[in-house]
Design an enzyme around this catalytic site. Structure first.
Site, mmCIF file in Angstrom:
data_model
loop_
_atom_site.group_PDB
_atom_site.id
_atom_site.type_symbol
_atom_site.label_atom_id
_atom_site.label_comp_id
_atom_site.label_asym_id
_atom_site.label_seq_id
_atom_site.Cartn_x
_atom_site.Cartn_y
_atom_site.Cartn_z
ATOM 1 N N LYS A 157 11.208 -35.077 41.672
ATOM 2 C CA LYS A 157 10.451 -35.148 40.763
ATOM 3 C C LYS A 157 9.035 -35.944 41.179
ATOM 4 O O LYS A 157 9.271 -36.506 42.306
ATOM 5 C CB LYS A 157 10.680 -35.966 39.432
ATOM 6 C CG LYS A 157 11.252 -37.414 39.629
ATOM 7 C CD LYS A 157 12.066 -37.930 38.362
ATOM 8 C CE LYS A 157 12.292 -39.146 38.743
ATOM 9 N NZ LYS A 157 11.487 -40.243 38.815
ATOM 10 N N ASP B 22 16.713 -42.479 41.005
ATOM 11 C CA ASP B 22 15.846 -42.909 41.863
ATOM 12 C C ASP B 22 16.463 -44.252 42.870
ATOM 13 O O ASP B 22 15.613 -45.193 43.003
ATOM 14 C CB ASP B 22 14.498 -43.359 41.283
ATOM 15 C CG ASP B 22 13.819 -42.292 40.646
ATOM 16 O OD1 ASP B 22 14.539 -41.054 40.945
ATOM 17 O OD2 ASP B 22 12.819 -42.292 40.243
ATOM 18 N N CYS C 19 11.756 -45.057 35.024
ATOM 19 C CA CYS C 19 12.096 -43.840 35.147
ATOM 20 C C CYS C 19 13.592 -43.611 34.634
ATOM 21 O O CYS C 19 13.906 -42.527 34.046
ATOM 22 C CB CYS C 19 12.394 -43.285 36.628
ATOM 23 S SG CYS C 19 10.887 -43.438 37.331
#
Length: 208
Positions: free
Chosen positions: A111, A13, A156
């Site tokens: 996601k 990310d 994450c």
């Protein structure tokens, strides 16, 4: 540290909304980019993950009346932090940071695409049962040891590394190539969790 053909770098990310000026900026988030680019040169195998939310996503505070960002609510799958609107599908904030070198990646895992469930982990949605397909992809290629970098260390990156370990992969976290949010002691809790699961943390110097 010698990298083998069965090792893979998972870049989590590194997107505009998680960097300075973004909707959910991780402190100094963009500073991971030079380190990640250097480390990625050592790997034959690189996978990127990308938060990719619909605008009406259940984790967005404005989608809940009288709720504010960073409040906690209870959903069908458990507790959920409410976040500012971020990484909306197709938005500039959802794009990878411009300086991140993405050409070596063989796969991008998107996601958090389901409107009714959040997803921190690269392997499962937050119900811990709905898979992203990453585990099968890695097993098909016999990639066994996963090195994690990116944003955010205590969300994450943490949940991706934990799920990797539980799925039977070797997981290693390069903390110097991560940054954390540290919400209510979440960075310290991440260190405790990694120790209990046998997930090692290594420095960048191990690769050079």
């Amino acid at each position: 540290m010698k990298i083998s053909k069965s090792d893979v770098l998972i870049v989590v990310d590194v997107q505009n909304d998680f960097c300075s000026g973004g909707a959910l900026a991780v402190p100094d988030g963009e500073k991971v980019v030079p380190a990640i680019n250097r480390i990625a040169e050592k790997f034959d195998n690189v996978v990127l993950t990308q938060d990719w939310h619909p605008r009406h996503h259940v984790s967005f505070a404005p989608n809940h009346e009288s709720r504010r960002p960073f409040e906690m609510i209870e959903l069908s799958y458990g507790p959920q932090v409410l976040w500012p609107v971020h990484c909306v599908q197709g938005s500039p904030g959802a794009e990878f940071h411009d300086a991140l070198q993405t050409d070596r990646a063989s796969l991008v895992v998107r996601k958090g695409m389901h409107h009714d469930i959040d997803s921190y982990s690269a392997f499962y949605e937050n119900d811990h049962t709905t898979p992203t397909g990453l585990a099968s992809y890695l097993r098909e290629r016999a990639w066994n040891t996963l090195f994690f970098v990116g944003l955010a260390f205590d969300f994450c990156v943490r949940y991706s590394a934990e799920d990797a370990r539980r799925a039977g992969f070797e997981a290693v976290v390069i903390e110097e190539a991560c940054r954390g949010i540290d919400l209510d002691g979440s960075v310290a809790a991440t260190h405790v969790s990694f120790k209990s699961l046998g997930i090692p943390i290594v420095g960048i110097g191990a690769f050079f």
